[in-house]
Design a protein around this motif. Structure first.
Motif, PDB file in Angstrom:
ATOM      1  N   CYS A  76       0.844  -1.192   0.000  1.00 33.79           N
ATOM      2  CA  CYS A  76       0.000   0.000   0.000  1.00 33.79           C
ATOM      3  C   CYS A  76       0.882   1.245   0.000  1.00 33.79           C
ATOM      4  O   CYS A  76       1.933   1.273   0.646  1.00 33.79           O
ATOM      5  N   THR A  77       0.446   2.261  -0.709  1.00 36.63           N
ATOM      6  CA  THR A  77       1.196   3.506  -0.773  1.00 36.63           C
ATOM      7  C   THR A  77       0.620   4.522   0.210  1.00 36.63           C
ATOM      8  O   THR A  77      -0.531   4.386   0.661  1.00 36.63           O
ATOM      9  N   ALA A  78       1.409   5.547   0.502  1.00 33.66           N
ATOM     10  CA  ALA A  78       0.930   6.629   1.360  1.00 33.66           C
ATOM     11  C   ALA A  78      -0.307   7.280   0.762  1.00 33.66           C
ATOM     12  O   ALA A  78      -1.255   7.608   1.476  1.00 33.66           O
ATOM     13  N   GLU A  79      -0.314   7.445  -0.556  1.00 32.84           N
ATOM     14  CA  GLU A  79      -1.465   8.060  -1.225  1.00 32.84           C
ATOM     15  C   GLU A  79      -2.725   7.212  -1.053  1.00 32.84           C
ATOM     16  O   GLU A  79      -3.804   7.744  -0.780  1.00 32.84           O
ATOM     17  N   GLU A  80      -2.603   5.892  -1.181  1.00 29.58           N
ATOM     18  CA  GLU A  80      -3.765   5.009  -1.007  1.00 29.58           C
ATOM     19  C   GLU A  80      -4.272   5.050   0.433  1.00 29.58           C
ATOM     20  O   GLU A  80      -5.490   5.083   0.672  1.00 29.58           O
ATOM     21  N   ILE A  81      -3.352   5.057   1.388  1.00 31.59           N
ATOM     22  CA  ILE A  81      -3.743   5.094   2.788  1.00 31.59           C
ATOM     23  C   ILE A  81      -4.431   6.414   3.124  1.00 31.59           C
ATOM     24  O   ILE A  81      -5.467   6.437   3.785  1.00 31.59           O
ATOM     25  N   SER A  82      -3.876   7.517   2.625  1.00 29.36           N
ATOM     26  CA  SER A  82      -4.499   8.822   2.838  1.00 29.36           C
ATOM     27  C   SER A  82      -5.901   8.860   2.237  1.00 29.36           C
ATOM     28  O   SER A  82      -6.854   9.341   2.860  1.00 29.36           O
ATOM     29  N   GLU A  83      -6.041   8.344   1.048  1.00 29.73           N
ATOM     30  CA  GLU A  83      -7.347   8.337   0.377  1.00 29.73           C
ATOM     31  C   GLU A  83      -8.348   7.470   1.127  1.00 29.73           C
ATOM     32  O   GLU A  83      -9.525   7.817   1.244  1.00 29.73           O
ATOM     33  N   LEU A  84      -7.886   6.351   1.654  1.00 30.87           N
ATOM     34  CA  LEU A  84      -8.769   5.470   2.425  1.00 30.87           C
ATOM     35  C   LEU A  84      -9.362   6.219   3.614  1.00 30.87           C
ATOM     36  O   LEU A  84     -10.575   6.189   3.841  1.00 30.87           O
ATOM     37  N   PHE A  85      -8.524   6.936   4.376  1.00 33.96           N
ATOM     38  CA  PHE A  85      -9.029   7.645   5.544  1.00 33.96           C
ATOM     39  C   PHE A  85      -9.841   8.873   5.151  1.00 33.96           C
ATOM     40  O   PHE A  85     -10.775   9.250   5.866  1.00 33.96           O
ATOM     41  N   THR A  86      -9.531   9.488   4.024  1.00 28.08           N
ATOM     42  CA  THR A  86     -10.355  10.586   3.521  1.00 28.08           C
ATOM     43  C   THR A  86     -11.742  10.063   3.166  1.00 28.08           C
ATOM     44  O   THR A  86     -12.765  10.660   3.508  1.00 28.08           O
ATOM     45  N   HIS A  87     -11.793   8.919   2.498  1.00 27.90           N
ATOM     46  CA  HIS A  87     -13.063   8.285   2.134  1.00 27.90           C
ATOM     47  C   HIS A  87     -13.854   7.898   3.391  1.00 27.90           C
ATOM     48  O   HIS A  87     -15.085   7.980   3.410  1.00 27.90           O
ATOM     49  N   ALA A  88     -13.134   7.505   4.440  1.00 25.54           N
ATOM     50  CA  ALA A  88     -13.791   7.063   5.673  1.00 25.54           C
ATOM     51  C   ALA A  88     -14.569   8.175   6.365  1.00 25.54           C
ATOM     52  O   ALA A  88     -15.479   7.889   7.147  1.00 25.54           O
ATOM     53  N   VAL A  89     -14.242   9.426   6.067  1.00 27.66           N
ATOM     54  CA  VAL A  89     -14.966  10.544   6.685  1.00 27.66           C
ATOM     55  C   VAL A  89     -16.473  10.395   6.472  1.00 27.66           C
ATOM     56  O   VAL A  89     -17.266  10.598   7.393  1.00 27.66           O
TER      57      VAL A  89
END
Length: 114
Positions: A76-89
């Protein structure tokens, strides 16, 4: 388990296993890592992203930290992890997603991924 979570985690876990916690640790290794993580329908990267999302939703910071390292080990990349938590909002709310993002940022910096 070692491939997913890394040697430092598994060595520390093994060193802290006692008669009191040995049974539940054996069950977690057997059920989660020997059975679930080896099923063929999803690859490890996909399983890592799903796991991070669930731990964010459940607000389990200790396990989230452990599985962020696993996610990096699984590609997993930093970008994917960031997007996952952004989506989780939208599904978990700002507090849970922001807490997860803070933990992720710290782990990614520690691991040289940011």
């Amino acid at each position: 388990m070692r491939e997913i979570l890394g040697a430092p985690y598994t060595e520390a876990r093994d060193a802290s296993t006692t008669p009191f916690n040995a049974a539940i640790r054996a069950l977690s290794e057997e059920m989660a890592y020997a059975t679930l993580w080896t099923r063929p329908a999803l690859d490890r990267k996909q399983r890592s992203l799903i796991t991070l999302a669930m731990l964010c939703a459940l607000n389990h910071p200790h396990e989230l930290r452990i599985h962020l390292i696993a996610a990096l080990n699984n590609g997993c990349t930093a970008e994917e992890i960031s997007e996952l938590f952004t989506h989780a909002v939208a599904y978990c709310g700002f507090p849970a997603a922001i807490d997860a993002l803070r933990i992720a940022e710290a782990v990614l910096k520690e691991r040289g991924a940011l």
